[in-house]
Design an enzyme around this catalytic site. Structure first.
Site, PDB file in Angstrom:
ATOM      1  N   HIS A   1      42.129  38.451  37.435  1.00  0.00           N
ATOM      2  CA  HIS A   1      41.050  38.870  37.164  1.00  0.00           C
ATOM      3  C   HIS A   1      40.575  40.201  37.271  1.00  0.00           C
ATOM      4  O   HIS A   1      39.658  40.782  36.364  1.00  0.00           O
ATOM      5  CB  HIS A   1      40.046  38.107  37.883  1.00  0.00           C
ATOM      6  CG  HIS A   1      39.844  38.487  39.349  1.00  0.00           C
ATOM      7  ND1 HIS A   1      40.677  38.107  40.108  1.00  0.00           N
ATOM      8  CD2 HIS A   1      39.030  39.115  39.985  1.00  0.00           C
ATOM      9  CE1 HIS A   1      40.524  38.667  41.435  1.00  0.00           C
ATOM     10  NE2 HIS A   1      39.466  39.306  41.377  1.00  0.00           N
TER      11      HIS A   1
ATOM     12  N   HIS B   1      33.332  46.830  49.250  1.00  0.00           N
ATOM     13  CA  HIS B   1      33.611  45.256  49.135  1.00  0.00           C
ATOM     14  C   HIS B   1      34.604  44.883  50.484  1.00  0.00           C
ATOM     15  O   HIS B   1      35.536  45.629  50.037  1.00  0.00           O
ATOM     16  CB  HIS B   1      33.697  44.436  47.863  1.00  0.00           C
ATOM     17  CG  HIS B   1      34.951  44.489  47.243  1.00  0.00           C
ATOM     18  ND1 HIS B   1      35.219  45.874  46.681  1.00  0.00           N
ATOM     19  CD2 HIS B   1      35.645  43.847  46.465  1.00  0.00           C
ATOM     20  CE1 HIS B   1      36.488  45.831  46.016  1.00  0.00           C
ATOM     21  NE2 HIS B   1      36.577  44.387  45.900  1.00  0.00           N
TER      22      HIS B   1
END
Length: 316
Positions: free
Chosen positions: A116, A180
């Site tokens: 992705h 993140h």
């Protein structure tokens, strides 16, 4: 000077699965739509896409710091499109040769598998995997030992100089970050079965992949609910990083250490090296005659991401 465009955006496999609220999702859609419209108006002839992998295409049996794909296919994780990218093999090979000649060690793959990290930006900004010719450029962002921000900048510089030698409308696109810290295992602490998957996980079953994705979604739910010990999103660091890009301060990018990125932006914060490479490519390709505009930023716990978009264009 050939026309050139710079586009950077965060990616997240949790988009469409966990919902931070309609207002936030609408903001993100509008930010992505601005990039999409700019790209369509630009009509690129080649996209140099810098992105990471998440132990789906690259593994510890052979983990290069950088790799250029002369052929590439998306595995279709998290509902992303599956199938081949439109890779101009001759351009990709020439790009790899130019990068090596520039003094940056870079592997080449004629059977690159991407996840992705590459498929989502192509889907969001172009509508699929093969709308435009794409040269995929992998930057190792999760598997220690990691390349430095300085080396990522030099990689981008080499790609930008190569792009300037082409008679093509070129886009430098980056996918990843910002701060993140999703639950990605590390080889040093993983139990034997997980360690084996990190060394060679190419042949996991659809059921195993589904279980892995379900664990990530569950971890995001707990993170958004404040029930997780994952490192929090760091908006202050993210905004400082975006300011550095807007100021085109390459020395400040070089000064970012791996230890700082891990401590302040999380284990997966190293995906910002894709942004560093793309911005460096734009600087080199345009001879510094470009402007940068960070367009959107929001910390989105449901997506375990500091989500941002940025565009850059040649100065007129």
């Amino acid at each position: 000077m050939n026309p050139m465009l710079l586009q950077c955006l965060s990616h997240t496999p949790l988009m469409g699965r966990l919902h931070p609220g309609r207002d936030i999702e609408d903001e993100v859609k509008q930010a992505i739509q601005r990039l999409r419209e700019s790209l369509a108006q630009f009509e690129p002839e080649v996209i140099f896409l810098f992105g990471p992998d998440h132990f789906n295409g690259f593994f510890y049996d052979l983990m290069p710091p950088f790799c250029i794909g002369a052929s590439a296919s998306s595995i279709g994780d998290y509902g992303c499109p599956k199938g081949p990218l439109n890779v101009p093999a001759d351009v990709a090979v020439q790009c790899a040769e130019a990068v090596l000649a520039h003094g940056v060690d870079c592997a080449i793959s004629h059977r690159m598998r991407v996840d992705h990290g590459f498929a989502q930006p192509l889907q969001l900004l172009t509508g699929g995997l093969d709308r435009y010719p794409v040269v995929p450029i992998f930057i190792n962002s999760v598997a220690a030992p990691l390349p430095s921000a300085h080396r990522a900048r030099l990689l981008g510089e080499a790609v930008g100089r190569f792009a300037a030698s082409l008679d093509r409308r070129a886009v430098f696109m980056a996918s990843g970050g910002l701060s993140h810290n999703p639950p990605v295992p590390t080889l040093a602490t993983a139990p034997p079965d997980i360690a084996e998957r990190l060394i060679d996980g190419r042949h996991i079953t659809p059921e195993q992949r589904g279980e892995r994705e379900a664990r990530t979604i569950d971890a995001a739910r707990r993170f958004a609910a404040g029930q997780s010990d994952l490192l929090p999103i760091n908006p202050e660091w993210d905004r400082d990083f975006l300011d550095i890009l807007a100021q085109r301060d390459m020395a400040a990018l070089d000064a970012l250490s791996n230890a700082e990125i891990t401590a302040k932006a999380g284990n997966s914060g190293h995906e910002v090296k894709s942004w560093i490479a793309a911005n460096s490519a734009m600087a080199a390709g345009t001879g510094g005659q470009y402007r940068v505009r960070p367009e959107y930023y929001r910390a989105i716990p449901e997506w375990i991401a500091g989500f941002a978009t940025l565009q850059g264009a040649v100065c007129r």
